[in-house]
Design an enzyme around this catalytic site. Structure first.
Site, mmCIF file in Angstrom:
data_model
loop_
_atom_site.group_PDB
_atom_site.id
_atom_site.type_symbol
_atom_site.label_atom_id
_atom_site.label_comp_id
_atom_site.label_asym_id
_atom_site.label_seq_id
_atom_site.Cartn_x
_atom_site.Cartn_y
_atom_site.Cartn_z
ATOM 1 N N TYR A 99 0.879 -0.845 0.267
ATOM 2 C CA TYR A 99 0.480 -0.131 0.355
ATOM 3 C C TYR A 99 0.471 1.281 0.298
ATOM 4 O O TYR A 99 0.386 2.620 -1.218
ATOM 5 C CB TYR A 99 -0.704 0.162 1.354
ATOM 6 C CG TYR A 99 -2.060 -1.127 1.059
ATOM 7 C CD1 TYR A 99 -3.465 -0.526 0.344
ATOM 8 C CD2 TYR A 99 -1.732 -2.096 1.924
ATOM 9 C CE1 TYR A 99 -3.853 -2.378 0.386
ATOM 10 C CE2 TYR A 99 -2.632 -2.963 1.968
ATOM 11 C CZ TYR A 99 -3.563 -3.683 0.882
ATOM 12 O OH TYR A 99 -4.639 -3.890 1.045
ATOM 13 N N ASN A 122 -12.471 -0.937 -4.678
ATOM 14 C CA ASN A 122 -12.570 -1.451 -6.203
ATOM 15 C C ASN A 122 -13.565 -1.903 -6.557
ATOM 16 O O ASN A 122 -13.631 -2.859 -6.519
ATOM 17 C CB ASN A 122 -11.297 -2.273 -6.877
ATOM 18 C CG ASN A 122 -10.384 -2.598 -7.775
ATOM 19 O OD1 ASN A 122 -11.202 -2.394 -8.631
ATOM 20 N ND2 ASN A 122 -9.861 -4.259 -8.296
ATOM 21 N N CYS A 130 -6.243 -5.917 -7.548
ATOM 22 C CA CYS A 130 -6.418 -5.169 -5.902
ATOM 23 C C CYS A 130 -5.736 -6.095 -5.257
ATOM 24 O O CYS A 130 -4.947 -5.934 -4.118
ATOM 25 C CB CYS A 130 -7.661 -4.910 -5.408
ATOM 26 S SG CYS A 130 -9.162 -5.966 -5.841
ATOM 27 N N HIS A 131 -5.739 -7.417 -5.313
ATOM 28 C CA HIS A 131 -5.247 -9.076 -4.875
ATOM 29 C C HIS A 131 -3.901 -8.470 -4.905
ATOM 30 O O HIS A 131 -2.895 -9.319 -3.707
ATOM 31 C CB HIS A 131 -6.083 -9.917 -5.380
ATOM 32 C CG HIS A 131 -5.562 -9.997 -6.772
ATOM 33 N ND1 HIS A 131 -6.232 -9.568 -7.723
ATOM 34 C CD2 HIS A 131 -4.499 -11.048 -7.290
ATOM 35 C CE1 HIS A 131 -5.251 -10.396 -9.072
ATOM 36 N NE2 HIS A 131 -4.867 -11.213 -9.114
ATOM 37 N N GLU A 157 -1.527 -17.417 -9.184
ATOM 38 C CA GLU A 157 -0.328 -15.626 -10.787
ATOM 39 C C GLU A 157 0.792 -16.637 -10.534
ATOM 40 O O GLU A 157 1.945 -16.165 -11.180
ATOM 41 C CB GLU A 157 -0.911 -14.628 -10.689
ATOM 42 C CG GLU A 157 -1.786 -14.618 -10.624
ATOM 43 C CD GLU A 157 -1.838 -12.490 -10.717
ATOM 44 O OE1 GLU A 157 -1.459 -12.108 -10.200
ATOM 45 O OE2 GLU A 157 -3.322 -11.672 -10.900
#
Length: 170
Positions: A99, A122, A130-131, A157
């Site tokens: 952040y 979001n 946003c993850h 991912e």
């Protein structure tokens, strides 16, 4: 006039909302900050745009074949939220940021809490990633879709990128 469809996914049902031909919402089941269903509009045609393109790209993403989305978006929020959401889209697939780093990226280095709040609002999860934002210590922090889903998406991912079959990061 908005319209919506619901798609199945590895992270559960996803409600896609379109406004004027662009994706304006992608919501997970039991998501925090979920708008009222009345704002989703009438049921839409899954074969119509933008739903068909979004569904095809989500299918390719979850198959490990797509790492960057290219769908028309209509994000509704404050100017600050839109800056944060634009910055989220610059975080590369399989990578994370904090952040605080995101606050610096948008030119507001002391606004990490505000960045976190905007991140939590979001309206297009997964596609606006946003993850990929984590705490300054590397810990998983809040996620509108739930920490289990965040853990899954990050692990997925990293697994595709690293070839280890979807192992989680944490």
């Amino acid at each position: 006039m908005p319209a919506h469809v619901v798609l199945d996914s590895p992270v559960g049902p996803l409600t896609l909302v379109a406004t004027d031909g662009a994706l304006s919402g992608l919501y997970m089941e039991k998501q925090r900050h979920l708008p009222s269903e009345g704002t989703f509009g009438a049921p839409g045609d899954p074969g119509a745009e933008p739903f068909a393109t979004v569904a095809a790209q989500l299918t390719a993403y979850f198959a490990g074949e797509l790492t960057e989305f290219d769908v028309p978006l209509a994000l509704h929020g404050t100017p600050f939220q839109k800056r944060v959401w634009a910055a989220l889209q610059e975080i590369p697939y399989g990578e994370t940021t904090t952040y605080g780093e995101l606050a610096v990226e948008i030119g507001k280095p002391s606004a990490s809490r505000a960045v976190g709040l905007a991140n939590g609002r979001n309206p297009v999860g997964v596609i606006v990633p946003c993850h990929r934002v984590i705490g300054s210590t590397g810990s998983l922090t809040g996620y509108g879709g739930g920490l289990d889903r965040k853990r899954y998406l990050l692990g997925f991912e990293r697994g595709i990128r690293g070839g280890d079959g979807g192992a989680t990061l944490f």
